[in-house]
Write an enzyme that holds these catalytic residues in place. Structure first.
Site, PDB file in Angstrom:
ATOM      1  N   HIS A  42      39.075  28.511  43.130  1.00  0.00           N
ATOM      2  CA  HIS A  42      38.532  28.659  44.485  1.00  0.00           C
ATOM      3  C   HIS A  42      39.464  28.027  45.521  1.00  0.00           C
ATOM      4  CE1 HIS A  42      34.701  30.576  43.488  1.00  0.00           C
ATOM      5  NE2 HIS A  42      34.766  29.877  42.374  1.00  0.00           N
ATOM      6  N   LEU A 132      37.499  36.769  33.373  1.00  0.00           N
ATOM      7  CA  LEU A 132      38.867  36.993  32.884  1.00  0.00           C
ATOM      8  C   LEU A 132      39.560  38.078  33.694  1.00  0.00           C
ATOM      9  CD1 LEU A 132      38.078  36.735  29.078  1.00  0.00           C
ATOM     10  CD2 LEU A 132      38.988  34.972  30.605  1.00  0.00           C
ATOM     11  N   ASP A 179      43.984  36.899  41.142  1.00  0.00           N
ATOM     12  CA  ASP A 179      43.842  37.724  39.933  1.00  0.00           C
ATOM     13  C   ASP A 179      44.796  38.914  39.968  1.00  0.00           C
ATOM     14  OD1 ASP A 179      41.850  35.936  39.622  1.00  0.00           O
ATOM     15  OD2 ASP A 179      40.198  37.357  39.844  1.00  0.00           O
TER      16      ASP A 179
HETATM   17  C1  GLA Z   1      37.699  35.064  41.206  1.00  0.00           C
HETATM   18  C2  GLA Z   1      38.461  35.682  42.368  1.00  0.00           C
HETATM   19  C3  GLA Z   1      39.754  34.925  42.634  1.00  0.00           C
HETATM   20  C4  GLA Z   1      39.507  33.412  42.749  1.00  0.00           C
HETATM   21  C5  GLA Z   1      38.642  32.931  41.586  1.00  0.00           C
HETATM   22  C6  GLA Z   1      38.260  31.485  41.736  1.00  0.00           C
HETATM   23  O1  GLA Z   1      38.397  35.246  40.012  1.00  0.00           O
HETATM   24  O2  GLA Z   1      38.777  37.029  42.080  1.00  0.00           O
HETATM   25  O3  GLA Z   1      40.355  35.415  43.801  1.00  0.00           O
HETATM   26  O4  GLA Z   1      38.930  33.095  43.976  1.00  0.00           O
HETATM   27  O5  GLA Z   1      37.470  33.695  41.435  1.00  0.00           O
HETATM   28  O6  GLA Z   1      39.374  30.679  41.649  1.00  0.00           O
END
Ligand code: GLA
Length: 395
Positions: A42, A132, A179
């Site tokens: 986050h 994931l 991600d």
């Molecule tokens: C999800 C979101 C990411 C990131 C994470 C928390 O995976 O897609 O952008 O914010 O939560 O770190």
């Protein structure tokens, strides 16, 4: 068998399935990986630092052209087809899996002009809702496939960004860039430390003596749902309030813990705690990366433990099952570090485990988690893998 050979074998099986379904020209095939995040949760949408690595689980997309302007998409996992019209003037989300593909196609058209039609076959071994990053893997593999089908190329950074925008603007989840970026840029046997503001990154080798062990609590999360977006809004509220004292700040990345503490009494308690997590987490990424480079595994483990506690107590995105999984794992021999990974509210933990302890770890964590929760977990052991690639079909 080498990883390349292994992928080519999967690709040739996949190509046969594609041809059986669509009776079309031999497809081009792309694979994009899911990810774990070692630390830095986050922080991406606060312009902070993250430290993800790709896992061996992937989403595969096979594609070949159609003569019209439609996308006919088959999902093997769901055994469902979706038909999308690329010429629609006011496309609307349908609130189903095909929105990710539709969103990516729309963003690509906005950036690069009309796309030709295509038959698309999708299969994934990344469990959905497990933290994931199955969504980003889907977006990135589809974006790469659509680009190839249109004979165009795009910088990987642009691909990562447009996939994020598809999720933000069409699917409705205000996710950060981590991600999609990981699915594009991940590198075998490395984690990548990404600065989510500048998108500069460094590859950090992962010690060969450690395995990444992912423990899926089997509690599913959803991001399009409210809590993720709510956390993001709370961070933005923190920035707005702190700007009264520090007018130049643009994101929580620009605030130090000392500055936050100095104005604790001026912030609502909840907003203070959200900010405290985001600011301290980016500091932990730096500490953890330095320790990884120095081979100081004790500090790596401490950073991961602190990160989990901060996500549990201050950011409040953990859940009982994630906490139980981390507590059980942290007690086992050979465990360097354990924490929730991804957005939270369910999903998985990431565990760095000494390779010689992995077998016993899997066995015991599985048994103890089941005893504590009555849920059988899934446990995946993975090396850090490579980002998106096109895969040739083996001869
Ligand atoms: C999800 C979101 C990411 C990131 C994470 C928390 O995976 O897609 O952008 O914010 O939560 O770190």
């Amino acid at each position: 068998m080498s990883e390349r050979k292994h992928n080519e074998t999967i690709a040739s099986r996949f190509a046969k399935k594609f041809s059986a379904r669509f009776a079309a020209a031999p497809p081009h095939i792309f694979r994009a990986p899911g990810r774990v995040n070692l630390i830095g949760e986050h922080t991406d949408y606060n312009d902070g630092l993250v430290l993800p690595a790709a896992i061996a689980l992937c989403t595969w997309t096979a594609i070949a052209p159609r003569k019209d302007h439609a996308l006919h998409v088959f999902s093997e996992n769901l055994n469902e087809t979706a038909e999308l019209d690329l010429t629609e003037t006011h496309p609307q989300p349908r609130h189903r899996w095909s929105d990710y593909i539709h969103g990516v196609a729309l963003m690509l058209q906005k950036l690069a002009g009309p796309l030709p039609g295509a038959n698309i076959f999708i299969a994934s071994d990344i469990p959905s809702g497990a933290g994931l990053s199955s969504s980003a893997a889907l977006e990135v593999s589809v974006a790469s496939a659509l680009l190839s089908n249109s004979g165009r190329t795009l910088d990987l950074v642009e691909i990562a960004k447009l996939c994020q925008h598809a999720e933000n603007k069409f699917v409705g989840a205000r996710v950060g860039i981590m991600d999609q970026f990981a699915s594009c840029f991940a590198s075998a046997d490395h984690a990548i430390m990404l600065d989510c503001r500048t998108l500069e990154f460094q590859r950090l080798p992962l010690p060969a003596s450690l395995a990444m062990v992912v423990c899926n609590t089997m509690v599913k999360h959803g991001h399009a749902g409210g809590e993720y977006n709510k956390r993001r809004a709370q961070c933005e509220q923190g920035v707005t309030l702190l700007r009264r004292y520090f007018p130049s700040i643009k994101a929580l990345r620009d605030v130090t813990l000392a500055q936050l503490q100095a104005h604790r009494d001026e912030l609502p308690e909840l907003i203070y705690r959200r900010c405290h997590h985001a600011i301290s987490e980016t500091e932990r990424v730096l500490r953890c990366a330095t320790a990884l480079r120095a081979g100081d595994l004790a500090t790596v483990g401490r950073c991961m433990a602190e990160s989990h506690l901060s996500l549990k107590n201050d950011y409040q995105v953990s859940c009982r099952e994630l906490d139980v999984m981390v507590e059980i794992a942290a007690r086992r021999d050979g465990v360097v570090g354990s924490r929730m990974t991804g957005g939270g509210f369910g999903g998985s933990t990431i565990n760095l485990v000494k390779t010689e302890a992995v077998k016993e770890f899997k066995h015991n964590v599985s048994r103890e988690y089941k005893l504590a929760t009555q849920i059988a977990p899934e446990i995946y052991v993975s090396r850090a893998g490579q980002g998106v690639t096109e895969v040739n079909v083996s001869a």
